[in-house]
Each structure stands twice: as C-alpha cells, then as structure tokens.
Design a protein around this motif. Structure first.
Motif, short mmCIF file in Angstrom:
data_model
loop_
_atom_site.label_atom_id
_atom_site.label_comp_id
_atom_site.label_asym_id
_atom_site.label_seq_id
_atom_site.Cartn_x
_atom_site.Cartn_y
_atom_site.Cartn_z
N ASN A 238 74.61 52.18 141.46
CA ASN A 238 76.00 52.69 140.99
C ASN A 238 76.29 52.00 139.77
OD1 ASN A 238 76.46 52.93 144.38
ND2 ASN A 238 76.87 54.88 143.11
N LYS A 239 76.02 50.77 139.70
CA LYS A 239 76.41 50.13 138.50
C LYS A 239 75.53 50.59 137.23
CE LYS A 239 75.96 45.23 136.24
NZ LYS A 239 75.47 43.96 136.52
N ARG A 240 74.42 50.77 136.95
CA ARG A 240 73.92 51.71 136.09
C ARG A 240 74.25 53.21 135.77
NH1 ARG A 240 70.70 50.43 131.50
NH2 ARG A 240 69.11 52.12 131.19
N GLN A 241 74.68 53.48 136.84
CA GLN A 241 75.31 54.90 137.01
C GLN A 241 76.44 54.91 136.17
OE1 GLN A 241 77.04 56.63 140.68
NE2 GLN A 241 76.15 58.56 140.12
N ALA A 242 77.47 53.95 136.27
CA ALA A 242 78.74 53.95 135.56
C ALA A 242 78.44 53.42 134.09
CB ALA A 242 79.79 53.02 136.48
N ALA A 243 77.35 52.64 133.92
CA ALA A 243 77.35 52.19 132.67
C ALA A 243 76.86 53.25 131.63
CB ALA A 243 76.24 51.08 132.52
N ILE A 244 75.78 54.18 131.84
CA ILE A 244 75.60 55.17 131.12
C ILE A 244 76.62 56.28 131.21
CG2 ILE A 244 74.05 57.29 131.32
CD1 ILE A 244 71.78 55.31 132.54
N SER A 246 79.70 55.78 131.24
CA SER A 246 80.63 55.10 130.26
C SER A 246 80.02 55.41 128.57
CB SER A 246 81.14 53.99 130.62
OG SER A 246 81.82 53.36 129.45
N ALA A 247 78.88 55.01 128.44
CA ALA A 247 78.18 54.97 127.19
C ALA A 247 78.45 56.50 126.76
CB ALA A 247 76.63 54.59 127.33
N LEU A 248 78.16 57.54 127.39
CA LEU A 248 78.06 58.92 126.91
C LEU A 248 79.59 59.61 126.68
CD1 LEU A 248 75.45 60.60 129.32
CD2 LEU A 248 75.02 59.67 127.22
N GLU A 249 80.15 59.02 127.50
CA GLU A 249 81.64 59.52 127.35
C GLU A 249 82.24 58.71 125.88
OE1 GLU A 249 83.61 58.67 131.00
OE2 GLU A 249 82.68 60.09 131.90
N ARG A 250 81.94 57.51 125.74
CA ARG A 250 82.48 56.96 124.51
C ARG A 250 82.02 57.50 123.29
NH1 ARG A 250 81.25 52.14 127.34
NH2 ARG A 250 79.64 51.62 125.86
N GLU A 251 80.78 58.12 123.04
CA GLU A 251 80.08 58.60 121.96
C GLU A 251 80.65 59.99 121.43
OE1 GLU A 251 78.61 59.26 118.63
OE2 GLU A 251 77.46 57.61 119.72
N GLN A 252 81.53 60.10 120.40
CA GLN A 252 82.37 61.21 120.03
C GLN A 252 81.46 62.43 119.97
OE1 GLN A 252 84.65 60.25 116.54
NE2 GLN A 252 85.87 62.28 116.83
N LYS A 253 80.09 61.98 119.30
CA LYS A 253 79.24 63.18 118.81
C LYS A 253 78.87 63.99 119.98
CE LYS A 253 77.60 61.06 114.61
NZ LYS A 253 76.40 60.42 113.97
N LEU A 254 79.11 63.32 121.18
CA LEU A 254 78.28 63.97 122.37
C LEU A 254 79.71 64.64 123.35
CD1 LEU A 254 76.03 61.14 123.52
CD2 LEU A 254 75.39 63.04 122.60
N ARG A 255 80.80 64.51 122.77
CA ARG A 255 82.07 64.75 123.59
C ARG A 255 81.89 66.23 124.16
NH1 ARG A 255 87.10 62.08 121.27
NH2 ARG A 255 85.74 60.36 121.93
N ASN A 256 81.46 67.19 123.35
CA ASN A 256 81.33 68.65 123.68
C ASN A 256 80.51 68.79 124.90
OD1 ASN A 256 79.09 67.95 122.09
ND2 ASN A 256 79.01 70.21 121.52
#
Length: 285
Positions: A238-244, A246-256
């Motif tokens: 779950n720790k790795r799950q939360a980290a990935i 969070s990283a995807l959600e923070r990247e503006q280019k991936l928001r869509n």
C-alpha cells in the motif's frame, strides 16, 4: 540439430512437456513453483491443454513437477539458473528455469524462427522483474481456468510492445510488461500491465506514464478496438501504491488521463479481484 533429430525429439515429448517449453519461451524465466501452478493442477483445480492429470495434493504436484523438469534438464531442453528465489530455504520451488540450448533450437524450428536467442545468466534485477510479470500472467490464467473471466488474449514481452510515431515523426516504443484482453458477459476489457517491484524512482514512473499518454494520443488502439486500455501498475504494498498514485496525480500533463480513469495502481494481492471486477478499459481518453 537436424530436421530428423527435431522430429524424433518432438515425438518423444508429451503435450505437457511442450507446453512447459512454450511457457519458458513466452515468459523467458519461471520458477518451479510458477511452472507447477501453470501445468500441474491439484485436485479440483480446472485443467487445460498440456496440464496433465490432476494431483491429489500440492506435495504430489510439486514432486511431479520437479521430476518432469529434471528429465527435461537432462536432455538440455531447459536449464536452471544459479540464483534461487528465496535462497536455499526455498528448496526446489525457488529454482529458476529458462530454455536450454536444445529447447531453444527445438522451438525455433517448430516456430520457423531463424533468429537465435542468446541465453545467459541474467542479472538479479532482471530475473525479479521477469518473474513478477510472469506471476501476474499466471494469475490471469488461473482466473480464466476458474471461469471467473474469459482470457481472450495475453501477450508478454516483447510481443506486447507497441511502436508509434511521435508528434515530430520519430519512432518510439511503448514497453508494457503484459497486454491482456479479458471478458465477462457482454463486456470486453483491455489492460496494459506494469509489474512494479518498488525499485524504480518516481520520475521513471512518471516518464513511463507520459509515454502511455503519447501512445494514447496517437489513437492507434482506439481506432482498432474502440477504446484505450486501462494502464495498471501492480505494486507490492500500500505504501508503494500511495506513492505512485500521488506522483501521477501531481503531474499536470497527465491530469486528463488520471481524470479519465486510465491509470490504476493496485497491489499484487488486489490484482485478481480487480481484474475480475472489470475495472479497466475506460472510454477514449
């Protein structure tokens, strides 16, 4: 190996022997335990072509597995690596196998493949990742054998890789670990699967996600199938799950793609139920 020798060898092998060799060709490396799960069913476990008879207990299946593998090894059809998964305590279940010289030549002739593969002792990181991807593939096979899903298509590396042109016309590669099409009832689900062992830093994960975005933007898969696959990172905890996530959600280019529900991060434990639930294959991003 001469044509007559190949024909003679093929006649001497059982359907299960050939299935084991084909599995090693597909997945590149498998432990004894993974081969047991694929080809040596226990009791009431559903059987498939090349799996042989069911065994009364897991111990009986394990004994039969190592007996068959030792026979194939003696004929140089398969070979064991020096590294064991889980160390000496894992015993025979932790032995890692790959095709041997005779097995590689046999399957090359069987498939009409002129390109010779070089089999050497891979790095520990490569083996760990290869086995993680193979484990996920076998979980899909097991779901299909249980009747939980229909497994319409499964591709491992490098068959599952996709090539496309960038916006500037340069050739690029997308390299997932697995591509699968499953079905339940009337619905078909497409999956691009990443086996994550928590060894890559977050910038590497984000760069891979951006590559998926570039592939989605080409519309290649959507034009052929009417949808874009769900991209699933399968992580150990779950720790790795939360980290990935969070990283995807923070990247503006991936928001869509995040908002469209294209990216998913699940633990290895959650993976079978997640696939069975058919959470993938969102509409065109």
């Amino acid at each position: 190996m001469k044509i007559n020798d190949i024909a003679s060898l093929l006649e001497s092998l059982s359907e299960r022997d050939l299935s084991i060799l084909e599995s090693l060709r597909t997945h590149r490396a498998l432990t004894t335990a993974l081969i047991r799960r694929l080809h040596f069913p226990i009791g009431g476990e559903p059987r498939e072509a090349g799996s042989g008879k069911s065994h009364a207990t897991e111990m009986a299946a394990a004994v039969a597995t190592i007996r068959v593998l030792t026979r194939l090894e003696a004929r140089r059809l398969i070979t064991r690596l020096h590294r064991r998964i889980g160390g000496v305590r894992a015993g025979s279940t932790g032995i890692v196998w790959q095709l041997g010289a005779s097995g590689e030549r046999l399957l090359r002739a069987r498939h009409g493949d002129p390109a010779r593969r070089r089999y050497s002792e891979p790095s520990s990181g490569f083996i760990a990742h290869t086995l993680a991807a193979a484990d996920l593939a076998i979980r899909l096979y097991e779901l299909a054998r249980q009747g939980t899903i229909e497994l319409l298509r499964l591709e491992a590396e490098p068959e599952c890789w996709r090539t496309f042109l960038s916006a500037h016309g340069a050739r690029q590669w997308l390299k997932p670990d697995l591509f699968a099409i499953t079905a339940d009832g009337e619905f078909e689900h497409h999956w691009l699967i990443e086996a994550d062992n928590a060894t890559e830093h977050m910038p590497v994960i984000v760069r891979k996600a951006l590559q998926y975005q570039r592939y989605a933007n080409t519309g290649i898969h959507q034009q052929e199938h009417g949808l874009f696959p769900a991209v699933v990172w399968v992580v150990p905890d779950n720790k790795r799950q939360a980290a990935i996530r969070s990283a995807l959600e923070r990247e503006q280019k991936l928001r869509n793609l995040v908002q469209a529900g294209v990216f998913h991060v699940v633990t290895t434990e959650e993976f079978p139920a997640y696939i069975a639930g058919g959470h993938g294959s969102p509409a065109n991003p």
